[in-house]
Design an enzyme around this catalytic site. Structure first.
Site, mmCIF file in Angstrom:
data_model
loop_
_atom_site.group_PDB
_atom_site.id
_atom_site.type_symbol
_atom_site.label_atom_id
_atom_site.label_comp_id
_atom_site.label_asym_id
_atom_site.label_seq_id
_atom_site.Cartn_x
_atom_site.Cartn_y
_atom_site.Cartn_z
ATOM 1 N N CYS A 47 1.010 10.447 15.168
ATOM 2 C CA CYS A 47 0.731 11.227 13.965
ATOM 3 C C CYS A 47 1.305 10.604 12.701
ATOM 4 C CB CYS A 47 1.257 12.654 14.128
ATOM 5 S SG CYS A 47 3.025 12.736 14.463
ATOM 6 N N ASN A 48 2.109 9.549 12.798
ATOM 7 C CA ASN A 48 2.586 8.913 11.580
ATOM 8 C C ASN A 48 2.545 7.395 11.640
ATOM 9 O OD1 ASN A 48 5.036 8.153 13.011
ATOM 10 N ND2 ASN A 48 5.743 10.233 12.684
ATOM 11 N N ARG A 49 1.729 6.845 12.568
ATOM 12 C CA ARG A 49 1.615 5.393 12.629
ATOM 13 C C ARG A 49 0.342 4.986 13.371
ATOM 14 N NH1 ARG A 49 5.776 3.021 13.705
ATOM 15 N NH2 ARG A 49 7.179 4.798 13.786
ATOM 16 N N GLU A 117 13.192 10.905 17.541
ATOM 17 C CA GLU A 117 12.274 11.901 18.096
ATOM 18 C C GLU A 117 12.005 11.666 19.583
ATOM 19 O OE1 GLU A 117 8.097 11.841 17.460
ATOM 20 O OE2 GLU A 117 8.174 9.966 16.339
ATOM 21 N N GLN A 123 4.631 8.363 24.135
ATOM 22 C CA GLN A 123 3.424 7.815 23.520
ATOM 23 C C GLN A 123 3.343 6.309 23.733
ATOM 24 O OE1 GLN A 123 4.363 9.382 19.667
ATOM 25 N NE2 GLN A 123 2.978 11.123 19.862
ATOM 26 N N ALA A 197 0.874 20.329 21.667
ATOM 27 C CA ALA A 197 1.025 21.784 21.660
ATOM 28 C C ALA A 197 2.232 22.205 22.500
ATOM 29 C CB ALA A 197 -0.240 22.452 22.179
#
Length: 424
Positions: A47-49, A117, A123, A197
């Site tokens: 979500c950020n890379r 995180e 991931q 989620a």
């Protein structure tokens, strides 16, 4: 040669990251075929890379990786429907052991919005598994990603980063907590039932949220049933979204917004009751114009990034030391691997001489002790020579050792090795 192309939240505009998030799961396969020098590729998109790792041929005739990288960027830009120049201006490159240092930092959470995180290690692991399943990995890429996972585990187990249970969603929840009177009394709607989620649900429960309802845009109830949550149907979704105190969106569905400004305003019937919306989607799950509605407080990934706290310097410093040491070990191991062909040549040469001498011993009828002594001598000699080669290789002098081996061996010894691919 390992090469990494990366676009991340610090250097790439959010709109570009949003476009890159739509490229699809088959991109690694396409990148593996963009140029003859590309032997394999692994894509890591979060979500950020957005990152793509390549194994580029070391063939002297294809010495420069630039043509392959240009071809890769053209394929990525096409998949993301963005201009090539816009992509080129917003990506960073790393090659050689810089790639290992970067990926080890990423896997350890040191390059994340929420430093340390939890989700990123998983991931990274899934990116490798996906490329492996499609046959797009190579031995260097396998080793790189496996060492990255090991390094992240070491950081988690030996520094305070592993104690905090950090994540982007927990950072978002922490940011909105001061704006709520009591999470236990808040009505929460979770939109999405994928991997993220579960992390969002854990973060909500950790702060005391109890009234949590979940909506799946595809209509699936499995997640709601497993987690004992109230499932919100498509027909009830608009009303539930209007009534919620907090909405958290984390769905991968990219064709339309999960929350449209006009329909949400209509469902709220012009009301101005305070409502907090956390949009964790990339691409965005929530229409940005929702933020203009009365009473709405919208936090998207870009907003969360800007409010990310600065973590403790000592803890992060310890983690970076672990990453640096792991990258150096990886570099040493890579250098040792590079002398493997010469080790094979040397082994074959010495084994050939040993076989000839053993044949003479047997023809002469010498004792078994003589044969044993010959085998022991050749084994000790080979161990000393190879150990010296590995030591020199780890220090960056492997090429000199390999050249020396090729110089002293007869030409036919190297030819006899052929393409067997034996490893030391």
């Amino acid at each position: 040669m390992l090469v990494c192309l990366t676009a991340h939240q610090r250097s790439t505009p959010f709109d570009s990251l949003e476009r890159l998030s739509t490229v699809g799961d088959d991109l690694a396969g396409r990148l593996s075929n963009v140029h003859e020098s590309v032997r394999g590729a692994v894509v890591l998109a979060t979500c950020n890379r957005f990152e793509a790792y390549f194994d580029i041929s070391d063939d002297p005739d294809l010495a420069s990786p630039l043509p392959a990288m240009d071809a890769a960027m053209e394929a990525i830009a096409d998949a993301a429907d963005m201009p090539f120049r816009a992509l080129r201006e917003n990506v960073d490159f790393a090659h050689g052991n810089q790639v290992a240092h970067h990926l080890f930092s990423v896997a350890s959470g040191l390059d994340s919005v929420a430093v340390g995180e939890d989700e990123i290690a998983g991931q990274v692991r899934r990116a490798l598994e996906s490329a492996r399943e499609s046959g797009r990995t190579t031995a260097p890429l396998e080793h790189l990603f496996q060492r990255a996972t090991e390094t992240s585990r070491t950081v988690k187990n030996t520094t305070r980063l592993g104690e905090s249970g950090r994540s982007l969603v927990r950072l978002a929840v922490d940011l909105v907590t001061p704006r709520l009177d009591d999470w236990a009394r808040a009505r929460v709607l979770l939109v999405g039932t994928g991997r993220y989620a579960a992390a969002a649900l854990a973060a909500l429960r950790a702060v005391g949220a109890e009234d949590i309802r979940v909506h799946s845009r595809s209509g699936r109830k499995k997640f709601a049933n497993r987690e004992h949550l109230v499932h919100v149907s498509v027909d009830d979704y608009a009303a539930e979204a209007a009534a919620a105190d907090v909405i958290v969106t984390c769905t991968a569905t990219a064709d339309t917004y999960a929350l449209e400004a006009f329909s949400h305003a209509e469902a709220r019937a012009g009301g101005t009751a305070p409502q907090i919306i956390i949009d964790l989607g990339l691409p965005r799950n929530v229409d940005p114009e929702v933020a203009l509605l009365p009473g709405i407080d919208l936090l998207d990934l870009e907003t969360i990034r800007l409010h990310a706290p600065v973590d403790e310097a000592v803890t992060v410093g310890q983690a970076r030391e672990i990453v640096e040491a792991a990258a150096q070990r990886h570099a040493a191991a890579r250098r040792v691997h590079e002398v493997s062909p010469s080790v094979v040549e040397l082994r074959h040469f010495v084994q050939g001489i040993l076989d000839e001498e053993l044949a003479r011993v047997r023809r002469r009828g010498d004792s078994a002790q003589v044969e044993s002594a010959l085998r022991h001598f050749s084994g000790v000699m080979m161990h000393q020579l190879i150990a010296r080669g590995h030591t020199l290789a780890s220090q960056g002098h492997g090429t000199a050792w390999a050249d020396a081996v090729r110089t002293i061996l007869p030409a036919q010894a190297a030819d006899a090795v052929g393409d067997e691919g034996e490893r030391p």
